[in-house]
Each structure stands twice: as structure tokens, then as C-alpha cells.
Design a protein around this motif. Structure first.
Motif, PDB file in Angstrom:
ATOM      1  N   VAL A 165       0.852  -0.733  -9.996  1.00  6.29           N
ATOM      2  CA  VAL A 165      -0.290  -1.551  -9.579  1.00  6.29           C
ATOM      3  C   VAL A 165      -0.585  -1.235  -8.112  1.00  6.29           C
ATOM      4  O   VAL A 165       0.289  -1.327  -7.258  1.00  6.29           O
ATOM      5  CB  VAL A 165      -0.015  -3.060  -9.784  1.00  6.29           C
ATOM      6  N   GLY A 166      -1.809  -0.805  -7.847  1.00  3.35           N
ATOM      7  CA  GLY A 166      -2.196  -0.397  -6.498  1.00  3.35           C
ATOM      8  C   GLY A 166      -1.814   1.031  -6.163  1.00  3.35           C
ATOM      9  O   GLY A 166      -2.162   1.531  -5.091  1.00  3.35           O
ATOM     10  N   GLY A 167      -1.142   1.696  -7.063  1.00  4.99           N
ATOM     11  CA  GLY A 167      -0.670   3.049  -6.801  1.00  4.99           C
ATOM     12  C   GLY A 167      -1.779   4.069  -6.648  1.00  4.99           C
ATOM     13  O   GLY A 167      -1.702   4.961  -5.807  1.00  4.99           O
ATOM     14  N   PHE A 168      -2.825   3.946  -7.447  1.00  3.55           N
ATOM     15  CA  PHE A 168      -3.906   4.917  -7.352  1.00  3.55           C
ATOM     16  C   PHE A 168      -4.618   4.788  -6.006  1.00  3.55           C
ATOM     17  O   PHE A 168      -4.924   5.786  -5.358  1.00  3.55           O
ATOM     18  CB  PHE A 168      -4.899   4.731  -8.497  1.00  3.55           C
ATOM     19  N   ARG A 169      -4.838   3.564  -5.573  1.00  2.20           N
ATOM     20  CA  ARG A 169      -5.471   3.312  -4.273  1.00  2.20           C
ATOM     21  C   ARG A 169      -4.596   3.855  -3.137  1.00  2.20           C
ATOM     22  O   ARG A 169      -5.070   4.524  -2.228  1.00  2.20           O
ATOM     23  CB  ARG A 169      -5.703   1.805  -4.117  1.00  2.20           C
ATOM     24  N   ARG A 170      -3.315   3.578  -3.234  1.00  2.37           N
ATOM     25  CA  ARG A 170      -2.365   4.061  -2.224  1.00  2.37           C
ATOM     26  C   ARG A 170      -2.320   5.582  -2.193  1.00  2.37           C
ATOM     27  O   ARG A 170      -2.472   6.201  -1.149  1.00  2.37           O
ATOM     28  CB  ARG A 170      -0.977   3.502  -2.519  1.00  2.37           C
ATOM     29  N   ASP A 171      -2.138   6.178  -3.366  1.00  2.00           N
ATOM     30  CA  ASP A 171      -2.005   7.624  -3.445  1.00  2.00           C
ATOM     31  C   ASP A 171      -3.291   8.360  -3.095  1.00  2.00           C
ATOM     32  O   ASP A 171      -3.252   9.545  -2.770  1.00  2.00           O
ATOM     33  CB  ASP A 171      -1.529   8.039  -4.838  1.00  2.00           C
ATOM     34  N   SER A 172      -4.415   7.663  -3.159  1.00  2.00           N
ATOM     35  CA  SER A 172      -5.697   8.249  -2.772  1.00  2.00           C
ATOM     36  C   SER A 172      -5.964   8.112  -1.284  1.00  2.00           C
ATOM     37  O   SER A 172      -6.962   8.616  -0.788  1.00  2.00           O
ATOM     38  CB  SER A 172      -6.831   7.601  -3.570  1.00  2.00           C
ATOM     39  N   GLY A 173      -5.087   7.406  -0.576  1.00  2.00           N
ATOM     40  CA  GLY A 173      -5.244   7.265   0.860  1.00  2.00           C
ATOM     41  C   GLY A 173      -6.382   6.353   1.266  1.00  2.00           C
ATOM     42  O   GLY A 173      -7.007   6.547   2.298  1.00  2.00           O
ATOM     43  N   TRP A 174      -6.636   5.305   0.471  1.00  2.00           N
ATOM     44  CA  TRP A 174      -7.729   4.378   0.770  1.00  2.00           C
ATOM     45  C   TRP A 174      -7.224   3.200   1.580  1.00  2.00           C
ATOM     46  O   TRP A 174      -6.073   2.775   1.453  1.00  2.00           O
ATOM     47  CB  TRP A 174      -8.358   3.881  -0.521  1.00  2.00           C
ATOM     48  N   GLY A 175      -8.126   2.656   2.385  1.00  2.00           N
ATOM     49  CA  GLY A 175      -7.832   1.444   3.135  1.00  2.00           C
ATOM     50  C   GLY A 175      -6.638   1.613   4.050  1.00  2.00           C
ATOM     51  O   GLY A 175      -6.523   2.602   4.786  1.00  2.00           O
ATOM     52  N   GLU A 176      -5.740   0.671   3.973  1.00  2.00           N
ATOM     53  CA  GLU A 176      -4.564   0.660   4.844  1.00  2.00           C
ATOM     54  C   GLU A 176      -3.615   1.823   4.594  1.00  2.00           C
ATOM     55  O   GLU A 176      -2.707   2.071   5.375  1.00  2.00           O
ATOM     56  CB  GLU A 176      -3.813  -0.675   4.704  1.00  2.00           C
ATOM     57  N   HIS A 177      -3.826   2.570   3.520  1.00  2.00           N
ATOM     58  CA  HIS A 177      -2.947   3.699   3.188  1.00  2.00           C
ATOM     59  C   HIS A 177      -3.424   5.020   3.790  1.00  2.00           C
ATOM     60  O   HIS A 177      -2.752   6.040   3.655  1.00  2.00           O
ATOM     61  CB  HIS A 177      -2.832   3.848   1.670  1.00  2.00           C
ATOM     62  N   ALA A 178      -4.566   5.003   4.456  1.00  2.00           N
ATOM     63  CA  ALA A 178      -5.148   6.237   5.001  1.00  2.00           C
ATOM     64  C   ALA A 178      -4.210   6.931   5.992  1.00  2.00           C
ATOM     65  O   ALA A 178      -4.194   8.159   6.076  1.00  2.00           O
ATOM     66  CB  ALA A 178      -6.484   5.943   5.658  1.00  2.00           C
ATOM     67  N   ALA A 179      -3.434   6.166   6.740  1.00  2.00           N
ATOM     68  CA  ALA A 179      -2.553   6.755   7.751  1.00  2.00           C
ATOM     69  C   ALA A 179      -1.303   7.398   7.154  1.00  2.00           C
ATOM     70  O   ALA A 179      -0.684   8.251   7.789  1.00  2.00           O
ATOM     71  CB  ALA A 179      -2.144   5.683   8.758  1.00  2.00           C
ATOM     72  N   THR A 180      -0.951   7.017   5.932  1.00  2.00           N
ATOM     73  CA  THR A 180       0.305   7.503   5.354  1.00  2.00           C
ATOM     74  C   THR A 180       0.141   8.379   4.118  1.00  2.00           C
ATOM     75  O   THR A 180       1.105   8.998   3.682  1.00  2.00           O
ATOM     76  CB  THR A 180       1.212   6.319   4.987  1.00  2.00           C
ATOM     77  N   HIS A 181      -1.065   8.411   3.540  1.00  2.00           N
ATOM     78  CA  HIS A 181      -1.278   9.197   2.322  1.00  2.00           C
ATOM     79  C   HIS A 181      -2.552  10.023   2.448  1.00  2.00           C
ATOM     80  O   HIS A 181      -3.602   9.506   2.826  1.00  2.00           O
ATOM     81  CB  HIS A 181      -1.395   8.283   1.098  1.00  2.00           C
TER      82      HIS A 181
END
Length: 130
Positions: free
Chosen positions: A79-95
Motif C-alpha cells: 500500500v503506497g508502494g507504487f507512489r513511493r517507487d515512482s518518486g512522487w510527493g515526499e518520496h521524490a528525494a529518495t526514489h
């Protein structure tokens, strides 16, 4: 195909509703997203990308509803993995955004939308609405 809206996480922002190209989601009576046309899901993952609360879970099965519960979706750990792995939002700095890999799925979704639009007048002429 979209399987679950996790009600406890949904903040009712409507981003997923706005992002869905097939009107699969709608704002429910409480203002939170609800699945209203699950069979029309194109498995494009846009709802997951635009949900800042990670309240949606799309299963990669494109042809049928699997029927996952909220608990089963959460147990996958995705859950939330696709958003994270796509580097969206708060994940942009790490993915790194790998969204380009979705090209084949987006093309399939585009063709399905064209087919659905072409079939709509025929359904309306026959007196069918969906």
C-alpha cells in the motif's frame, strides 16, 4: 484493478477521483472516496499516485476483481508502494521516478477508453446506460 479504499486513511481530498480517467471513484456520503465502477478500472495506478494518504490499493490484475479486503491489502506491504517507487510527493528525494515504465499500461488504458467511448452511443441507442 482497484481493490480497496482504506477508509481510515482517506482524508477526502478528492485527488484520486479527479485523477481517474474512467470515473471509477467518487466522493461518498462522508466525503471520502468510494469505488463506484470497479469493472471500469484500467489499472493505470493514477489514483494511487495522486493519493497523498496512501489510502488506495490497486492490484496488478487487469481483467477481474480479486476481492481483497483492507486487511489483505495492508498485509501485502505494498500500500503506497507504487507512489513511493515512482518518486512522487515526499518520496521524490529518495526514489527516482520510474513512471516511464508504465508506458504499455497507459497505452492499454488509452485504447480501452477509446473503445468505451465508441461503445457508449451504441449502449444509449439500445436503452442501456452501462
Amino acid at each position: 484493478m482497484i481493490e480497496v479504499v482504506i477508509d481510515d486513511r482517506c482524508g477526502g481530498c478528492g485527488s484520486c477521483v479527479d485523477a481517474c480517467p474512467s470515473d471509477v471513484l467518487a466522493g461518498g456520503p462522508s466525503g471520502k472516496a468510494v469505488i463506484v465502477r470497479q469493472a471500469d478500472c484500467q489499472t493505470c495506478y493514477l489514483c494511487e499516485l495522486y493519493c497523498p494518504e496512501d489510502a488506495l490499493f490497486v492490484w496488478p490484475e487487469t481483467e477481474r476483481v480479486v476481492g481483497l479486503s483492507t486487511e489483505q491489502a495492508l498485509a501485502t506491504g505494498d500500500v503506497g508502494g507504487f507512489r513511493r517507487d515512482s518518486g512522487w510527493g515526499e518520496h521524490a528525494a529518495t526514489h527516482t521516478n520510474q513512471h516511464w515504465r508504465m508506458g504499455a499500461i497507459f497505452e492499454r488504458a488509452r485504447l480501452m477508453a477509446i473503445d468505451a467511448a465508441a461503445a457508449k452511443p451504441a449502449r444509449e441507442q439500445d436503452g442501456r446506460t452501462s
